[in-house]
Design a protein around this motif. Structure first.
Motif, PDB file in Angstrom:
ATOM      1  N   ASP A 192       0.832  -1.208   0.000  1.00 47.69           N
ATOM      2  CA  ASP A 192       0.000   0.000   0.000  1.00 47.69           C
ATOM      3  C   ASP A 192       0.864   1.255   0.000  1.00 47.69           C
ATOM      4  O   ASP A 192       0.912   2.027   0.962  1.00 47.69           O
ATOM      5  N   TYR A 193       1.520   1.468  -1.138  1.00 47.16           N
ATOM      6  CA  TYR A 193       2.405   2.615  -1.318  1.00 47.16           C
ATOM      7  C   TYR A 193       1.652   3.816  -1.899  1.00 47.16           C
ATOM      8  O   TYR A 193       2.126   4.945  -1.794  1.00 47.16           O
ATOM      9  N   ILE A 194       0.504   3.547  -2.515  1.00 45.34           N
ATOM     10  CA  ILE A 194      -0.210   4.579  -3.282  1.00 45.34           C
ATOM     11  C   ILE A 194      -1.586   4.870  -2.681  1.00 45.34           C
ATOM     12  O   ILE A 194      -2.028   4.194  -1.761  1.00 45.34           O
ATOM     13  N   ASP A 195      -2.232   5.904  -3.226  1.00 46.31           N
ATOM     14  CA  ASP A 195      -3.573   6.350  -2.825  1.00 46.31           C
ATOM     15  C   ASP A 195      -3.542   7.080  -1.489  1.00 46.31           C
ATOM     16  O   ASP A 195      -2.599   6.978  -0.715  1.00 46.31           O
ATOM     17  N   ARG A 196      -4.621   7.804  -1.201  1.00 48.32           N
ATOM     18  CA  ARG A 196      -4.843   8.547   0.045  1.00 48.32           C
ATOM     19  C   ARG A 196      -3.986   9.811   0.139  1.00 48.32           C
ATOM     20  O   ARG A 196      -4.501  10.901   0.239  1.00 48.32           O
ATOM     21  N   GLY A 197      -2.658   9.639   0.146  1.00 44.58           N
ATOM     22  CA  GLY A 197      -1.772  10.782   0.312  1.00 44.58           C
ATOM     23  C   GLY A 197      -1.515  11.519  -0.993  1.00 44.58           C
ATOM     24  O   GLY A 197      -1.977  11.131  -2.066  1.00 44.58           O
ATOM     25  N   GLN A 198      -0.719  12.585  -0.914  1.00 44.85           N
ATOM     26  CA  GLN A 198      -0.511  13.478  -2.059  1.00 44.85           C
ATOM     27  C   GLN A 198       0.620  13.041  -2.983  1.00 44.85           C
ATOM     28  O   GLN A 198       0.707  13.518  -4.113  1.00 44.85           O
ATOM     29  N   TYR A 199       1.486  12.143  -2.518  1.00 41.75           N
ATOM     30  CA  TYR A 199       2.728  11.892  -3.258  1.00 41.75           C
ATOM     31  C   TYR A 199       2.951  10.405  -3.532  1.00 41.75           C
ATOM     32  O   TYR A 199       4.024   9.861  -3.279  1.00 41.75           O
ATOM     33  N   SER A 200       1.939   9.760  -4.101  1.00 35.55           N
ATOM     34  CA  SER A 200       2.045   8.326  -4.381  1.00 35.55           C
ATOM     35  C   SER A 200       3.180   8.019  -5.353  1.00 35.55           C
ATOM     36  O   SER A 200       3.968   7.102  -5.139  1.00 35.55           O
ATOM     37  N   LEU A 201       3.243   8.775  -6.434  1.00 35.75           N
ATOM     38  CA  LEU A 201       4.276   8.508  -7.442  1.00 35.75           C
ATOM     39  C   LEU A 201       5.663   8.765  -6.863  1.00 35.75           C
ATOM     40  O   LEU A 201       6.608   7.998  -7.116  1.00 35.75           O
ATOM     41  N   GLU A 202       5.807   9.826  -6.070  1.00 35.47           N
ATOM     42  CA  GLU A 202       7.106  10.126  -5.465  1.00 35.47           C
ATOM     43  C   GLU A 202       7.526   9.027  -4.475  1.00 35.47           C
ATOM     44  O   GLU A 202       8.705   8.696  -4.374  1.00 35.47           O
ATOM     45  N   VAL A 203       6.555   8.470  -3.767  1.00 41.50           N
ATOM     46  CA  VAL A 203       6.854   7.338  -2.878  1.00 41.50           C
ATOM     47  C   VAL A 203       7.363   6.157  -3.694  1.00 41.50           C
ATOM     48  O   VAL A 203       8.372   5.522  -3.350  1.00 41.50           O
ATOM     49  N   LEU A 204       6.683   5.846  -4.796  1.00 45.66           N
ATOM     50  CA  LEU A 204       7.119   4.733  -5.641  1.00 45.66           C
ATOM     51  C   LEU A 204       8.528   4.967  -6.187  1.00 45.66           C
ATOM     52  O   LEU A 204       9.358   4.051  -6.211  1.00 45.66           O
ATOM     53  N   LEU A 205       8.801   6.199  -6.626  1.00 50.43           N
ATOM     54  CA  LEU A 205      10.128   6.510  -7.161  1.00 50.43           C
ATOM     55  C   LEU A 205      11.200   6.383  -6.071  1.00 50.43           C
ATOM     56  O   LEU A 205      12.307   5.898  -6.327  1.00 50.43           O
ATOM     57  N   SER A 206      10.867   6.812  -4.852  1.00 43.86           N
ATOM     58  CA  SER A 206      11.814   6.688  -3.736  1.00 43.86           C
ATOM     59  C   SER A 206      12.126   5.220  -3.449  1.00 43.86           C
ATOM     60  O   SER A 206      13.279   4.852  -3.202  1.00 43.86           O
ATOM     61  N   LEU A 207      11.100   4.383  -3.479  1.00 42.46           N
ATOM     62  CA  LEU A 207      11.303   2.957  -3.230  1.00 42.46           C
ATOM     63  C   LEU A 207      12.084   2.305  -4.361  1.00 42.46           C
ATOM     64  O   LEU A 207      12.913   1.417  -4.113  1.00 42.46           O
TER      65      LEU A 207
END
Length: 274
Positions: free
Chosen positions: A53-68
């Protein structure tokens, strides 16, 4: 050991586990800084596992994915991503999937192609089920209900290809623990998955030789426990859930070894609220 969707570790020197992030880049950065990620991941004997559950809800889903993705590319042998139900919308659709709107805002008309060609294969490459030898089962949602006990004679084989075991895949991603008394399980109010009781937890722990289950999927005060401390829910997203807390788990090899010999499965003392 990796086999398709199934992941198995011997006990590492150190272990960090992060729960649901849900587009909360600030909490992710705080957690990484809290355990000094560059030094920690500099040793391949240290493991970092994300529960999905890296995406949805928050503002920076794509940035979270890129960080991971950056973490995984820098440290491919000791960073591991489990998939959550939000990374399997293309298998199990649900109404609150907002990630495409973020992609639309960033990529416009090319967002759908980007999602289909890049993100779905990325999500499908994530692990579904993880075991740490004699210690813990790690997954996003919960333990599946098994009707035929012969399943456990070759359970690692079945868990290695969840795309052909859609019922099990759904439950791993969507199930939740509940303190059930009169029944072992019943259907979930989520519309997908089931609620499982302590008998299901004991069944899995007895057949795998593990002591506890560590999962995400439910917002909470950083963590919560069920089934006499045998199931720990870990949650790591704060910004989309201001009434809750963000946390991660960190244990040393000695901590884990003590727990494998301990009758008390609770992991509260190893959880850090940020």
């Amino acid at each position: 050991m990796t086999s398709g969707d199934y992941l198995h570790f011997q006990i590492p020197d150190n272990l960090v586990i992060v729960g649901d992030i849900h587009g909360d880049l600030v909490s992710l950065q705080k957690i990484l800084n809290e355990f000094n990620w560059e030094t920690y991941l500099g040793s391949e004997e240290n493991i970092l596992i994300f529960l999905g559950d890296y995406i949805d809800r928050g503002q920076y889903s794509l940035e979270v994915l890129l960080s991971l993705c950056k973490l995984k590319s820098l440290f491919p042998n000791n960073v591991f991503l489990l998939r959550g139900n939000h990374e399997t919308y293309h298998h199990f659709p649900f109404s609150s999937f907002s990630f495409p709107h973020e992609l639309q805002a960033k990529f416009g008309g090319e967002s759908e192609q980007f999602y289909l060609e890049n993100l779905i294969p990325f999500f499908d490459s994530m692990f579904g089920f993880c075991e740490i030898d004699s210690f813990a089962i790690l997954l996003h949602g919960g333990l599946p209900i098994v009707d035929d006990l012969k399943f456990f004679e070759n359970y690692k084989f079945y868990l290695s290809d969840l795309s052909s075991q859609k019922n099990i895949m759904e439950q791993i991603l969507w199930n939740d623990p509940r303190e059930l008394v009169e029944v072992d399980w019943h259907y979930s109010n989520r519309g997908l998955g089931k609620y499982f009781g302590i008998k299901i937890t004991n069944l899995w722990l007895n057949h795998t030789g593990c002591k506890c289950v560590i999962r995400g999927h439910e917002p909470c005060e950083g963590f919560k426990t069920n089934h006499q401390g045998k199931v720990t829910t870990l949650f790591s997203s704060k910004q989309p859930y201001p009434k809750f807390e963000s946390a991660f788990l960190k244990m040393s090899r000695n901590d884990i070894l003590k727990k494998t010999d301990d009758d008390n499965p609770k992991l509260d003392e190893f959880i850090n609220i940020i």
